[in-house]
Design a protein around this motif. Sequence first.
Motif, PDB file in Angstrom:
ATOM      1  N   GLY A   1       0.848  -1.179  -0.070  1.00  0.00           N
ATOM      2  CA  GLY A   1       0.139  -0.218   0.087  1.00  0.00           C
ATOM      3  C   GLY A   1       0.668   1.428  -0.078  1.00  0.00           C
ATOM      4  O   GLY A   1       1.892   1.238  -0.676  1.00  0.00           O
TER       5      GLY A   1
ATOM      6  N   GLU B   1     -10.947  -3.102   4.180  1.00  0.00           N
ATOM      7  CA  GLU B   1     -10.540  -1.881   3.174  1.00  0.00           C
ATOM      8  C   GLU B   1     -10.377  -0.810   4.070  1.00  0.00           C
ATOM      9  O   GLU B   1     -11.021  -0.599   5.370  1.00  0.00           O
ATOM     10  CB  GLU B   1     -11.792  -1.760   2.216  1.00  0.00           C
ATOM     11  N   ILE B   2      -9.596   0.093   3.734  1.00  0.00           N
ATOM     12  CA  ILE B   2      -9.069   1.375   4.667  1.00  0.00           C
ATOM     13  C   ILE B   2     -10.312   2.106   4.584  1.00  0.00           C
ATOM     14  O   ILE B   2     -10.675   2.830   5.606  1.00  0.00           O
ATOM     15  CB  ILE B   2      -7.915   2.073   3.878  1.00  0.00           C
ATOM     16  N   ASP B   3     -11.190   2.347   3.631  1.00  0.00           N
ATOM     17  CA  ASP B   3     -12.534   3.189   3.966  1.00  0.00           C
ATOM     18  C   ASP B   3     -13.299   2.647   4.965  1.00  0.00           C
ATOM     19  O   ASP B   3     -13.998   3.452   5.717  1.00  0.00           O
ATOM     20  CB  ASP B   3     -13.100   3.642   2.517  1.00  0.00           C
TER      21      ASP B   3
ATOM     22  N   ARG C   1     -11.540   3.569   8.205  1.00  0.00           N
ATOM     23  CA  ARG C   1     -11.649   4.997   8.547  1.00  0.00           C
ATOM     24  C   ARG C   1     -13.232   5.472   9.156  1.00  0.00           C
ATOM     25  O   ARG C   1     -13.097   6.146  10.049  1.00  0.00           O
ATOM     26  CB  ARG C   1     -11.790   5.970   7.220  1.00  0.00           C
TER      27      ARG C   1
ATOM     28  N   GLN D   1      -6.129   7.652   8.332  1.00  0.00           N
ATOM     29  CA  GLN D   1      -6.490   8.623   7.621  1.00  0.00           C
ATOM     30  C   GLN D   1      -5.690   8.790   6.457  1.00  0.00           C
ATOM     31  O   GLN D   1      -5.774   9.448   5.547  1.00  0.00           O
ATOM     32  CB  GLN D   1      -6.736   9.746   8.463  1.00  0.00           C
TER      33      GLN D   1
ATOM     34  N   SER E   1      -3.518   4.798   1.849  1.00  0.00           N
ATOM     35  CA  SER E   1      -4.523   4.661   0.593  1.00  0.00           C
ATOM     36  C   SER E   1      -5.236   3.508   0.469  1.00  0.00           C
ATOM     37  O   SER E   1      -5.109   2.730   1.430  1.00  0.00           O
ATOM     38  CB  SER E   1      -3.604   4.567  -0.718  1.00  0.00           C
ATOM     39  N   GLU E   2      -6.464   3.680  -0.149  1.00  0.00           N
ATOM     40  CA  GLU E   2      -7.328   2.728  -0.361  1.00  0.00           C
ATOM     41  C   GLU E   2      -6.870   1.268  -0.801  1.00  0.00           C
ATOM     42  O   GLU E   2      -7.587   0.385  -0.509  1.00  0.00           O
ATOM     43  CB  GLU E   2      -8.584   3.274  -1.029  1.00  0.00           C
ATOM     44  N   GLU E   3      -5.766   1.405  -1.247  1.00  0.00           N
ATOM     45  CA  GLU E   3      -5.145   0.134  -1.798  1.00  0.00           C
ATOM     46  C   GLU E   3      -4.405  -0.674  -0.752  1.00  0.00           C
ATOM     47  O   GLU E   3      -4.005  -1.716  -1.128  1.00  0.00           O
ATOM     48  CB  GLU E   3      -4.042   0.655  -2.997  1.00  0.00           C
ATOM     49  N   THR E   4      -4.260  -0.186   0.172  1.00  0.00           N
ATOM     50  CA  THR E   4      -3.519  -0.335   1.546  1.00  0.00           C
ATOM     51  C   THR E   4      -3.965  -1.971   2.183  1.00  0.00           C
ATOM     52  O   THR E   4      -5.165  -1.855   2.541  1.00  0.00           O
ATOM     53  CB  THR E   4      -3.094   0.529   2.629  1.00  0.00           C
ATOM     54  N   ARG E   5      -3.244  -3.062   2.157  1.00  0.00           N
ATOM     55  CA  ARG E   5      -3.621  -4.266   2.838  1.00  0.00           C
ATOM     56  C   ARG E   5      -2.326  -4.642   3.465  1.00  0.00           C
ATOM     57  O   ARG E   5      -1.279  -4.620   3.118  1.00  0.00           O
ATOM     58  CB  ARG E   5      -4.205  -5.365   1.548  1.00  0.00           C
TER      59      ARG E   5
ATOM     60  N   GLU F   1      -9.273  -4.141  -7.664  1.00  0.00           N
ATOM     61  CA  GLU F   1     -10.107  -4.927  -7.021  1.00  0.00           C
ATOM     62  C   GLU F   1      -9.258  -6.205  -6.456  1.00  0.00           C
ATOM     63  O   GLU F   1      -8.747  -7.038  -7.415  1.00  0.00           O
ATOM     64  CB  GLU F   1     -11.330  -5.392  -7.623  1.00  0.00           C
TER      65      GLU F   1
END
Length: 271
Positions: free
Chosen positions: A4, A209-211, A214, A224, A227-231, A260
């Motif tokens: 990420g 998922e990061i969102d 959050r 915060q 990124s939304e890609e972070t895993r 995805e």
Amino acid sequence: MYAGSPIRPEEVLYKTDHSLIDQSMHARMGATTLNGDGFGFGWYDGSRPPGLFRGTGPAWSNRNLREISEHLETGLFFAHIRASTGSAVQETNCHPFRYRNWLWMHNGLIKDFPRIKRELALAVEPELFPHMEGTTDSEMMFYLALSLGLRSDPPKAVARMVGHVERVAAEHGIADPVQMTVATSDGARVWAFRYSTQRKSRSLFYSREIDALRALYPENPTFQRLSEETRIIVSEPLGDLPGAWQEAPESAYGIVQPGEDRIAAFEPEPV
């Protein structure tokens, strides 16, 4: 495994409530509580084959690991703590293992590995065999997977590798030979597998998922800025945040990739 937004690896290795360093001393879900038979850290910087730093001592006391994790930044890294299942404690037996742009690490074992080691080794491609440096079942699994197509189709290659190990083990009267959670990467994508012949696999978790995180924890500054890609994929959750971690299904694999991510069923294939 982390993929990420670039971070200093110390955030995962040292600074969470149940960090990897804490797990090396106080594992809650592993086969052993103490994991002091070496460690490894592999990372990508986007332009070259991955870097690799491994040691034979326990991770909790290695000053160089702390230095590296405090000062470099990377968006994709592997970290592993080792409890030997019988092979020697030496640097070449520490995970992750590397071949060109590929990294591989494994939690588990091939049962009665010494009995079938020679026969398994004969299935490794001749041009790959000289690159094997250690004596572990984990590295053997890596080079078998490479020989069976890891670079073109990782899920199929790992399925064929497991199928081959199970067949050879059955020929030698070895029951329930494979126990594994595996992570591997080519530097762009990550594949993680959870499987055992007995269908009672070692633990494996992945972050939500990061969102979603959050929304659950709006006051957490780390969520915060990622990124939304972070895993993150781990053997044990790094903390006790309710809802932050999901257990990987039994006999399954997942792909972490741009866009995805995907989870699918995993079954061995005959070779």
